[in-house]
Design an enzyme around this catalytic site. Structure first.
Site: not given
Length: 408
Positions: A69, A145-146, A291
C-alpha cells in the site's frame, strides 16, 4: 505455508536484530530517487521495500506493487511528477479494492495526468509524468497519512514546491512528522503552521548519509511476548530514544502490561517487571499509531485484560479489514469482542482455546500479532509466509527465543 507454534518454557531471553523501518526506508528511497545524493544504511529487507525499490527504477510499462500500500501511494505521486514517465501502476486483487481517489484528485488539482484503467477511484492507474507548476492543494485532514506523505515527499522536486492545507482534525500525525523530519535531514526547508504545510523546492543538494532506525511496529511483537510470559529479558536493535516513528509509544502502552523499556546505546531492552500490577481495562486512542492495534488487542486477550481501542478508522482499508479480521479470529479463540468502523472493545477474562488455526487474510500483522499466544497455548498460523511483507525473518527470530516453530 502453515506453522504450529508452541513454547515449552515460561521464560523468554535473547537478543534480536530487527530490520530497518519500512516506513522510513520507503520514504528515503523516494527521496534518493528525486535528490540523487543520498546514501541509505540499514534499509528494510521487507517485501514492501523491495517492491518500492524495484518500482521506482521503472519509467514505462506495467509496475506491479502486489500488496504494498505504501508503494502504491508513494509511486503514484512519484510517477505523476516525473516528465517522460508513462506507466500503469497496479497491484493485487486486494490493492484494486483499496481507494486511491483522494491522492489522485489532489495530484490532478496540481496538474497531474492520471486516469483509471478499470474502476474509478481504485487502481490500476495510467500515469503520464509531467512538470508540475501549481503549488497549492487541500486535503481532508483525517485521511491516511500516506496520501499526505506522498505529496510532501515529491514536493521538493516541484518547480514551486508545495503548500498543502489540511482541512479538519489531523490523524496519524507522527507519520506526517516523520516525513517532514526526513525532508529536513536531506536539506529541504519545511514549515508546519496550524494546518498548513509548506515545502520549499530544493535546487541544490549535498551528499547525505542516513541510517534507518529499526521498525517499531516489528518491536511490538516482542513487547507482546514480554507481557505474556512469566519472565522476560529481550534485547532488540537498532533503536533510538528520540524516534521519528509514532509506534514508539509502545514504551508507555506496555508499561501498563508489565513491560519495562531501557536503552543501551542503540539497543532496547524489554523486561518483564513482575512487581508491576497490570490494569484490568486499557482505553487507548490509537489514531496516531493504528498499526499496533492488532498486537495490543491480542496482548490484552492473552493477559485477561479488557481493552477499548479507538481511532482505528484507517484499519478498514489496509491489507484486509483488520477490525473484522480481529473480531473473527479472537472470537475463534474464545474472546468476547465487538467492533465498529473505528473502535474495538474486548471484554476482560476468558480462557484461550488451544490448537486454533488463525487465518491471516494476506495481512502480515495478523500473523505476527497472534504468534505470542503460543506462550499460553499451542496455536496454528495459516499462510505464515505473509510475514515477508514487513519482517521476513520473524519465524527464525521466534525460534531463536525458544519458540517451537513447526511447518505443517
Amino acid at each position: 505455508m502453515r506453522v504450529r507454534l508452541n513454547f515449552p518454557g515460561k521464560e523468554v531471553h535473547g537478543e534480536i536484530s530487527v530490520t530497518g523501518s519500512k516506513s522510513e526506508s520507503n520514504r528515503l528511497l523516494l527521496l534518493k530517487a528525486l535528490l540523487q545524493d543520498l546514501e541509505i544504511k540499514n534499509l528494510s529487507n521487507s517485501d514492501d521495500t523491495r517492491v518500492m525499490k524495484a518500482g521506482i527504477e521503472k519509467t514505462s510499462g506495467m509496475v506491479d506493487i502486489h500488496h504494498a500500500g505504501t508503494a502504491m501511494r508513494f509511486l503514484t505521486a512519484y510517477f505523476a511528477t516525473q516528465p517522460g514517465c508513462d506507466v500503469v501502476l497496479t497491484g493485487s486483487a486486494r490493492m484494486k479494492e483499496r481507494p486511491i481517489s483522494i491522492l489522485v484528485d489532489a495530484l490532478r488539482a496540481l496538474g497531474a495526468a492520471i486516469t483509471y484503467t478499470e474502476k474509478d477511484g481504485y487502481p490500476p492507474l495510467h500515469i503520464k509524468g509531467t512538470s508540475i507548476v501549481k503549488h497549492e492543494v487541500t486535503l481532508d485532514a483525517d485521511v491516511s497519512s500516506q496520501y499526505i506523505s506522498a505529496l510532501l515527499l515529491v514536493a521538493p522536486n516541484l518547480e514551486n514546491g508545495l503548500e498543502l492545507t489540511l482541512d479538519g482534525k489531523i490523524t496519524s500525525l507522527p507519520y506526517i512528522k516523520m516525513t517532514l523530519a526526513l525532508l529536513e535531514q536531506v536539506g529541504v526547508k519545511t514549515d508546519f503552521t496550524s494546518n498548513v504545510i509548506t515545502i520549499a523546492p530544493l535546487k541544490k543538494n549535498e551528499t547525505k548519509v542516513l541510517t534507518v532506525e529499526s521498525d517499531w511496529s516489528s518491536a511490538s511483537y516482542f513487547y507482546s511476548i514480554a507481557s505474556v510470559c512469566e519472565q522476560a529479558s529481550i534485547v532488540i536493535s537498532s533503536y533510538k530514544p528520540d524516534s521519528l516513528q509514532g509506534d514508539s509509544v509502545l514504551q508507555e502502552i506496555y508499561r501498563d502490561l508489565g513491560v519495562g523499556s531501557a536503552f543501551m546505546e542503540d539497543r532496547l531492552m524489554l523486561k518483564r517487571v513482575a512487581e508491576t500490577e497490570q490494569v484490568s481495562m486499557m482505553k487507548l486512542d490509537l489514531a496516531n499509531a493504528p498499526d499496533i492495534a492488532q498486537t495490543i488487542a491480542v496482548s490484552c486477550f492473552a493477559n485477561g485484560v479488557g481493552c477499548e481501542l479507538t481511532g482505528l478508522h484507517t484499519l478498514k482499508i489496509k491489507e484486509t479489514d483488520r477490525l473484522e479480521a480481529l473480531k473473527t479470529e479472537l472470537t475463534k479463540l474464545g474472546a468476547s469482542i465487538e467492533v465498529t468502523n473505528d473502535t474495538l472493545y474486548l471484554k476482560a477474562g476468558g480462557d484461550i482455546r488451544p490448537e486454533i488455526a488463525i487465518d491471516t487474510y494476506n495481512d502480515h500483522r495478523m500473523a505476527m500479532a497472534f504468534a505470542p499466544l503460543a506462550l499460553k497455548v499451542p496455536i496454528i498460523i495459516n499462510d505464515a509466509g505473509v510475514v515477508s511483507k514487513s519482517y521476513p525473518g520473524f519465524w527464525d527470530d521466534l525460534a531463536s527465543l525458544g519458540f517451537e516453530v513447526q511447518e505443517l
